[in-house]
Every structure is written in structure tokens, then in C-alpha cells.
Write a protein that holds these residues in place. Structure first.
Motif, PDB file in Angstrom:
ATOM      1  N   ASN A 110       0.805  -1.230   0.000  1.00  0.00           N
ATOM      2  CA  ASN A 110       0.000   0.000   0.000  1.00  0.00           C
ATOM      3  C   ASN A 110       0.832   1.271   0.000  1.00  0.00           C
ATOM      4  O   ASN A 110       0.478   2.246  -0.645  1.00  0.00           O
ATOM      5  N   THR A 111       1.909   1.250   0.762  1.00  0.00           N
ATOM      6  CA  THR A 111       2.697   2.477   0.934  1.00  0.00           C
ATOM      7  C   THR A 111       4.170   2.190   0.663  1.00  0.00           C
ATOM      8  O   THR A 111       4.620   1.034   0.722  1.00  0.00           O
ATOM      9  N   GLY A 112       4.899   3.279   0.442  1.00  0.00           N
ATOM     10  CA  GLY A 112       6.335   3.139   0.240  1.00  0.00           C
ATOM     11  C   GLY A 112       7.009   2.524   1.462  1.00  0.00           C
ATOM     12  O   GLY A 112       7.913   1.697   1.331  1.00  0.00           O
ATOM     13  N   THR A 113       6.570   2.943   2.632  1.00  0.00           N
ATOM     14  CA  THR A 113       7.166   2.407   3.858  1.00  0.00           C
ATOM     15  C   THR A 113       7.017   0.885   3.910  1.00  0.00           C
ATOM     16  O   THR A 113       7.974   0.157   4.190  1.00  0.00           O
ATOM     17  N   GLU A 114       5.824   0.415   3.609  1.00  0.00           N
ATOM     18  CA  GLU A 114       5.608  -1.045   3.606  1.00  0.00           C
ATOM     19  C   GLU A 114       6.474  -1.720   2.554  1.00  0.00           C
ATOM     20  O   GLU A 114       7.034  -2.799   2.792  1.00  0.00           O
ATOM     21  N   ALA A 115       6.563  -1.099   1.370  1.00  0.00           N
ATOM     22  CA  ALA A 115       7.361  -1.710   0.299  1.00  0.00           C
ATOM     23  C   ALA A 115       8.815  -1.851   0.751  1.00  0.00           C
ATOM     24  O   ALA A 115       9.446  -2.900   0.544  1.00  0.00           O
ATOM     25  N   LEU A 116       9.334  -0.798   1.403  1.00  0.00           N
ATOM     26  CA  LEU A 116      10.724  -0.870   1.891  1.00  0.00           C
ATOM     27  C   LEU A 116      10.861  -1.946   2.976  1.00  0.00           C
ATOM     28  O   LEU A 116      11.878  -2.644   3.042  1.00  0.00           O
ATOM     29  N   MET A 117       9.840  -2.086   3.820  1.00  0.00           N
ATOM     30  CA  MET A 117       9.904  -3.135   4.857  1.00  0.00           C
ATOM     31  C   MET A 117       9.973  -4.514   4.218  1.00  0.00           C
ATOM     32  O   MET A 117      10.763  -5.378   4.627  1.00  0.00           O
ATOM     33  N   TYR A 139      15.221  10.299   2.697  1.00  0.00           N
ATOM     34  CA  TYR A 139      14.012   9.806   3.365  1.00  0.00           C
ATOM     35  C   TYR A 139      13.488   8.587   2.605  1.00  0.00           C
ATOM     36  O   TYR A 139      13.375   8.627   1.372  1.00  0.00           O
ATOM     37  N   HIS A 140      13.192   7.527   3.348  1.00  0.00           N
ATOM     38  CA  HIS A 140      12.656   6.319   2.723  1.00  0.00           C
ATOM     39  C   HIS A 140      11.408   5.821   3.444  1.00  0.00           C
ATOM     40  O   HIS A 140      11.112   4.624   3.399  1.00  0.00           O
ATOM     41  N   GLY A 141      10.701   6.715   4.149  1.00  0.00           N
ATOM     42  CA  GLY A 141       9.546   6.264   4.915  1.00  0.00           C
ATOM     43  C   GLY A 141       9.903   6.175   6.383  1.00  0.00           C
ATOM     44  O   GLY A 141      11.013   6.521   6.794  1.00  0.00           O
ATOM     45  N   TRP A 142       8.944   5.681   7.173  1.00  0.00           N
ATOM     46  CA  TRP A 142       9.107   5.781   8.624  1.00  0.00           C
ATOM     47  C   TRP A 142       9.438   4.450   9.295  1.00  0.00           C
ATOM     48  O   TRP A 142       9.266   4.290  10.497  1.00  0.00           O
ATOM     49  N   LEU A 143       9.980   3.496   8.528  1.00  0.00           N
ATOM     50  CA  LEU A 143      10.412   2.228   9.135  1.00  0.00           C
ATOM     51  C   LEU A 143      11.710   2.450   9.911  1.00  0.00           C
ATOM     52  O   LEU A 143      12.576   3.204   9.478  1.00  0.00           O
ATOM     53  N   VAL A 206      19.048   3.167  -1.748  1.00  0.00           N
ATOM     54  CA  VAL A 206      19.400   4.499  -2.254  1.00  0.00           C
ATOM     55  C   VAL A 206      18.332   5.023  -3.206  1.00  0.00           C
ATOM     56  O   VAL A 206      17.782   4.274  -4.007  1.00  0.00           O
ATOM     57  N   GLU A 207      18.001   6.311  -3.038  1.00  0.00           N
ATOM     58  CA  GLU A 207      17.226   7.019  -4.055  1.00  0.00           C
ATOM     59  C   GLU A 207      18.234   7.471  -5.099  1.00  0.00           C
ATOM     60  O   GLU A 207      19.152   8.255  -4.765  1.00  0.00           O
ATOM     61  N   PRO A 208      18.134   7.038  -6.343  1.00  0.00           N
ATOM     62  CA  PRO A 208      19.152   7.435  -7.324  1.00  0.00           C
ATOM     63  C   PRO A 208      19.240   8.956  -7.473  1.00  0.00           C
ATOM     64  O   PRO A 208      20.280   9.485  -7.849  1.00  0.00           O
ATOM     65  N   ILE A 211      15.350  13.186  -3.774  1.00  0.00           N
ATOM     66  CA  ILE A 211      14.293  14.162  -4.072  1.00  0.00           C
ATOM     67  C   ILE A 211      13.617  14.668  -2.802  1.00  0.00           C
ATOM     68  O   ILE A 211      13.043  15.749  -2.798  1.00  0.00           O
ATOM     69  N   ASP A 212      13.715  13.911  -1.723  1.00  0.00           N
ATOM     70  CA  ASP A 212      13.119  14.439  -0.495  1.00  0.00           C
ATOM     71  C   ASP A 212      13.962  15.538   0.134  1.00  0.00           C
ATOM     72  O   ASP A 212      13.551  16.144   1.131  1.00  0.00           O
ATOM     73  N   ILE A 213      15.135  15.804  -0.422  1.00  0.00           N
ATOM     74  CA  ILE A 213      15.869  17.019  -0.005  1.00  0.00           C
ATOM     75  C   ILE A 213      16.078  17.891  -1.240  1.00  0.00           C
ATOM     76  O   ILE A 213      17.114  18.512  -1.412  1.00  0.00           O
ATOM     77  N   PHE A 239      17.005   0.160  -5.050  1.00  0.00           N
ATOM     78  CA  PHE A 239      16.702   1.529  -5.472  1.00  0.00           C
ATOM     79  C   PHE A 239      15.325   1.884  -4.926  1.00  0.00           C
ATOM     80  O   PHE A 239      14.362   1.135  -5.127  1.00  0.00           O
ATOM     81  N   ASP A 240      15.242   3.023  -4.268  1.00  0.00           N
ATOM     82  CA  ASP A 240      13.947   3.547  -3.845  1.00  0.00           C
ATOM     83  C   ASP A 240      13.499   4.534  -4.929  1.00  0.00           C
ATOM     84  O   ASP A 240      14.015   5.648  -5.020  1.00  0.00           O
ATOM     85  N   GLU A 241      12.559   4.077  -5.735  1.00  0.00           N
ATOM     86  CA  GLU A 241      12.088   4.911  -6.862  1.00  0.00           C
ATOM     87  C   GLU A 241      10.684   5.454  -6.597  1.00  0.00           C
ATOM     88  O   GLU A 241       9.891   5.651  -7.514  1.00  0.00           O
ATOM     89  N   LEU A 242      10.382   5.678  -5.313  1.00  0.00           N
ATOM     90  CA  LEU A 242       9.067   6.245  -4.984  1.00  0.00           C
ATOM     91  C   LEU A 242       8.835   7.567  -5.708  1.00  0.00           C
ATOM     92  O   LEU A 242       7.729   7.838  -6.174  1.00  0.00           O
ATOM     93  N   LEU A 243       9.885   8.372  -5.807  1.00  0.00           N
ATOM     94  CA  LEU A 243       9.726   9.695  -6.432  1.00  0.00           C
ATOM     95  C   LEU A 243      10.300   9.765  -7.838  1.00  0.00           C
ATOM     96  O   LEU A 243       9.784  10.486  -8.688  1.00  0.00           O
ATOM     97  N   THR A 244      11.390   9.042  -8.088  1.00  0.00           N
ATOM     98  CA  THR A 244      11.938   9.030  -9.454  1.00  0.00           C
ATOM     99  C   THR A 244      11.038   8.200 -10.367  1.00  0.00           C
ATOM    100  O   THR A 244      10.950   8.474 -11.569  1.00  0.00           O
ATOM    101  N   GLY A 267       5.929   3.626  -5.907  1.00  0.00           N
ATOM    102  CA  GLY A 267       4.684   4.051  -5.259  1.00  0.00           C
ATOM    103  C   GLY A 267       4.248   5.351  -5.906  1.00  0.00           C
ATOM    104  O   GLY A 267       4.531   5.600  -7.080  1.00  0.00           O
ATOM    105  N   LYS A 268       3.595   6.190  -5.140  1.00  0.00           N
ATOM    106  CA  LYS A 268       3.242   7.562  -5.568  1.00  0.00           C
ATOM    107  C   LYS A 268       2.649   7.608  -6.975  1.00  0.00           C
ATOM    108  O   LYS A 268       1.499   7.244  -7.155  1.00  0.00           O
ATOM    109  N   ALA A 269       3.434   8.020  -7.999  1.00  0.00           N
ATOM    110  CA  ALA A 269       2.871   8.251  -9.334  1.00  0.00           C
ATOM    111  C   ALA A 269       2.286   6.984  -9.953  1.00  0.00           C
ATOM    112  O   ALA A 269       1.536   7.061 -10.929  1.00  0.00           O
TER     113      ALA A 269
END
Ligand SMILES: Cc1ncc(COP(=O)(O)O)c(C=O)c1O
Length: 434
Positions: A110-117, A139-143, A206-208, A211-213, A239-244, A267-269
Motif C-alpha cells: 500500500n505504501t512506500g514504507t511497507e514496500a521498503l519493509m 528519506y525512505h519512509g518511517w520504518l 538508495v534514491e538514485p 528528491i526528499d531534499i 533503489f527507492d524509486e518512490l519519487l523518481t 509508489g506515488k505516481a
């Protein structure tokens, strides 16, 4: 009293801070919204805002996109909510497979945090190791293991070549102190840290592009180093591609860099604002979650593959697949960049806008940053002036000086012009600031 103020008072009786995600709080009170369409949000007062936050960048096609609305409405009419598999989930997986280079296997959450977990569970099981590494400031979520060193304060940073891992929230498990924090884009220091901790490291996340900064791309050499070194040391590269994902190219950052990680989170888009996330990855790694083969890594969740979310994804992804949405957003992004560059010259105030795929970040710096430490010194008061003046013009930008603004394909050149008009007024104010 405004309706937002009244709602805030009501909410605060039962909801701490009146918000369900801490970043939504803004002093003296958050705005409450009643409607969204295209690039606009309407607050409960009935005032229209040009939205340059777009659901934390998840709403890439604009709010209430007709194709997505139709798919979601059809799913609602079918009456299926969750707890079962649907054809729409199959369609969404096929769409993804058609967009992402070197696609392996995928599962939805459902969420990026869950996906990373989930991704970390696969990595821990596969390597038999426990710890993870992440880039400073990312930032990669709240895990627990990844919610360290996100927007750390200057006094928490530690040495540049071996950054500290300060918790980003109270209440994290003590094990989060074991996270290895990597200096982004510093090849020598990153190699030293990974070699030193290799025998304990299950994964590098890693976020390639950070984007959260704002918007800080990894150099190609840096990502290549991570790819080669993790392969050599038996560490899973995530790779965390939640935003990319889907914004920088239909196949995400992996397509741009030509580098395939072991696992990737999306996630996201992916579903234009509906709650869907995914882990994609190498067939052998994803097979560990295959219940038909006794895969030992569990993958469960009441809402996984929710009927409305997978319907939204199946309708969204075809609209992101041929690259025209990304190309359009890059045209708008270039106008934002050039507009800020002209204002910076005219008013003599250092500013640079970085971004792609509709993400954009105004940094009040003389050059584009290469990591958290060079980004965090962006002039916060100047950003605050930009945010305030934009809001007076009914344009919503992120309140935090280091986050990221986002456009959608529903935004137009007229919207960019409105943003630049507000920015011009803000730059004029900045001239009289110290
Ligand atoms: C890069 C990145 N990874 C992970 C997450 C966590 O995703 P979610 O908020 O869906 O849990 C976010 C959310 O902002 C993100 O930007």
C-alpha cells in the motif's frame, strides 16, 4: 473565524495537532480542503489554490484525472474492496512489466514504507545479515532502520566521511542506531564504509536522485560504484524509486542511468494518488515471497492490491508509458528553472532550481548541491519568503525549505507564469532581507 480554523479546533479535540501526517501541520493551523481538480485544490473556504505539491508528488496526471476516476468508479461499482485478487491487479503488474527495463517480478503493497519493509525482509533473509546502509539526509519512509539521518540538524551530522545516524523520530527501535549512513556522491568514503561493514550489511538502499531534499542526482559513477560493490560484497542493492519512478522516465531512474538494482520500490505516481506501492526485483529474490513454492518470506496485508488502487494504477500507467507526459513536464520544468535563473540575476540573489519530470526545488544557493550537506545551507529565510508570498498568491509550495515541489501534466504554462509572478514579488522582498 474561518472554516479551516473551526475545523482545526474541532479536529484538535480528538486528533493531536489536527493532522494525520505530521508534515501537514503548518502554523498557526493547517488548511482543510474540500475538492481537487487538475492542478487546483479548493479549501473549505471555497478559495482555489494552484497546487505545486500534488499529493507529495504522487498525483502526476493532475487531480481527478478522468481516466483514473472512471477506472476507480468502475471498481467501486463492482463492489470489490480488498482481500481477494482481481484482474485489475494483473493488468497493473503487466503494465509495469512493459515500462521498466530488466523487469523481474513484482508484488504490491500500500505504501512506500511497507514496500521498503518487504524489500528489507527479502534482503535480510537472502543474506543472513541484519544491518542496512542509506544515504545521508535521504528519506525512505518511517520504518525504524531507515528513518535515521533524514533532514538531520547541523549538530547531529558527525564527520563528513562517516556520517552519524541520528534518529529522525523518537520511539525508534534501538537497532536503528546500527544503520550505516553513506556520504552521497562521495565514492571513496562510501567504498570505505561499505567494505568495513560488509559482513553485517543486508542491503544498501538508495534514491538514485535524492528528491526528499530537493533534487540531487547521484553521479553515474556513484551509482555504478554502488552496483559493482554490492555485487562484489554480496549486499542487496535496493533503489527507492518512490519519487523518481515514472517521473524522470517511464522506466524510472534505472532507465536514465542504465543500472539495474536487485530490488526496487515504487509508489506515488504509480496510481496517481491512490494508495499503491510495489517491490520489483530479481526473480530469485522475489521467489522468496512465493507462497506456491513455500517461499519463506511472508507477504501479507489486508489492503494489498486494493480494488480501487490497482484499478487506478492500471489506468494511470498507460498514460505514463510513452514518455510524452515526462517530456511535457520537462518543458514546464525548464520554464521554472529559467524563470528563477532570470530572477536570481535580476535581483542579485543566488538561487538555482533543480528538477526533472515535474519535480522542482528552488535552492537559495550559488550552485546545485551534490549531497545533504551542500543542500542544507540553502537560505531558509529566503525560501520561507517564497513560500509565504506564493501562498498569498494562492499557490501551494512545500513549507519545508528542503523538500520538493511538483507539477503535473494538468499544469500549464499559465500556471508556471503565475508561479514566476509570485516568485518575482518574493525576490523583491528578499532584497531587503539580511
Ligand atoms: C523516496 C521515498 N521513499 C519512501 C517514501 C515512503 O512512502 P510512503 O509515504 O508511501 O510510506 C517516501 C514518501 O514520501 C519517499 O519520498
Amino acid at each position: 473565524m474561518t472554516t479551516s480554523q473551526a475545523l482545526f479546533q474541532r479536529a484538535s479535540r480528538y486528533v493531536p495537532g489536527g493532522v494525520h501526517s505530521s508534515t501537514r501541520f503548518q502554523a498557526p493551523h493547517p488548511l482543510y480542503f474540500s475538492r481537487a481538480e487538475g492542478p487546483y485544490l479548493w479549501d473549505v473556504e471555497g478559495d482555489r489554490y494552484l497546487d505545486c505539491t500534488m499529493g507529495n508528488a504522487s498525483v502526476m496526471l493532475g487531480h481527478s484525472h478522468p481516466d483514473v476516476d472512471e477506472a476507480v468508479t468502475a471498481a467501486v461499482r463492482q463492489g470489490l474492496t480488498t482481500g481477494v485478487e482481481t484482474e485489475a491487479a494483473v493488468n497493473a503488474a503487466e503494465r509495469l512489466a512493459g515500462m521498466i527495463p530488466d523487469f523481474g517480478r513484482v508484488k504490491f503493497a500500500n505504501t512506500g514504507t511497507e514496500a521498503l519493509m518487504h524489500a528489507l525482509a527479502i534482503a535480510r533473509h537472502t543474506t543472513g545479515r541484519e544491518r542496512v546502509a542509506k544515504a545521508e539526509g535521504a528519506y525512505h519512509g518511517w520504518l525504524d532502520p531507515l528513518w535515521v539521518s533524514t533532514w538531520p540538524a547541523p549538530d547531529q551530522l558527525g564527520p563528513a566521511d562517516r556520517p552519524a545516524a541520528p534518529p529522525s523520530s523518537a520511539g525508534l527501535s534501538r537497532s536503528a542506531q546500527g544503520t550505516v549512513v553513506l556520504p552521497f556522491n562521495d565514492l571513496a568514503a562510501t567504498e570505505r564504509l561499505l567494505r568495513k561493514h560488509a559482513s553485517d550489511l543486508a542491503a544498501v538502499v538508495v534514491e538514485p536522485i535524492l528528491i526528499d531534499i530537493g533534487y540531487i542526482p547521484a553521479t553515474g559513477e556513484y551509482l555504478r560504484l554502488l552496483r559493482d560493490l554490492t555485487a562484489e560484497l554480496g549486499i542487496v542493492l535496493i533503489f527507492d524509486e518512490l519519487l523518481t519512478g515514472f517521473r524522470v522516465a517511464p522506466g524510472g531512474a534505472r532507465q536514465v542511468y542504465g543500472i539495474t538494482p536487485d530490488l526496487t520500490t515504487y509508489g506515488k505516481a504509480i496510481a496517481n494518488g491512490y494508495p499503491l506501492a510495489a517491490v520489483e526485483g530479481r526473480e530469485d529474490l522475489m521467489a522468496t515471497t512465493d507462497p506456491s513454492k513455500g517461499g519463506p518470506v511472508g507477504w501479507v496485508g489486508t489492503y494489498n492490491g486494493h480494488g480501487t488502487a490497482v484499478a487506478a494504477a492500471a489506468a494511470t500507467l498507460p498514460l505514463l508509458a510513452d514518455g510524452s507526459a515526462q517530456a511535457y513536464l520537462d518543458v514546464l520544468g525548464a520554464q521554472v528553472r529559467e524563470g528563477f535563473a532570470e530572477l536570481s540575476r535580476r535581483f542579485g540573489i543566488p538561487a538555482v532550481v533543480a528538477g526533472a519530470g515535474g519535480h522542482f526545488q528552488p535552492y537559495f544557493l550559488t550552485g546545485s548541491p551534490t549531497g545533504y550537506r551542500t543542500a542544507m545551507v540553502s537560505h531558509a529565510a529566503r525560501y520561507a519568503a517564497l513560500h509565504r508570498v506564493a501562498r498569498e498568491h494562492r499557490i501551494l509550495l512545500p513549507a519545508k525549505p528542503l523538500l520538493h515541489a511538483a507539477l503535473s501534466t494538468a499544469h500549464t504554462e499559465t500556471d508556471v507564469a503565475a508561479l514566476l509572478k509570485a516568485a518575482e514579488e518574493a525576490f523583491a522582498e528578499m532584497r531587503s532581507m539580511t
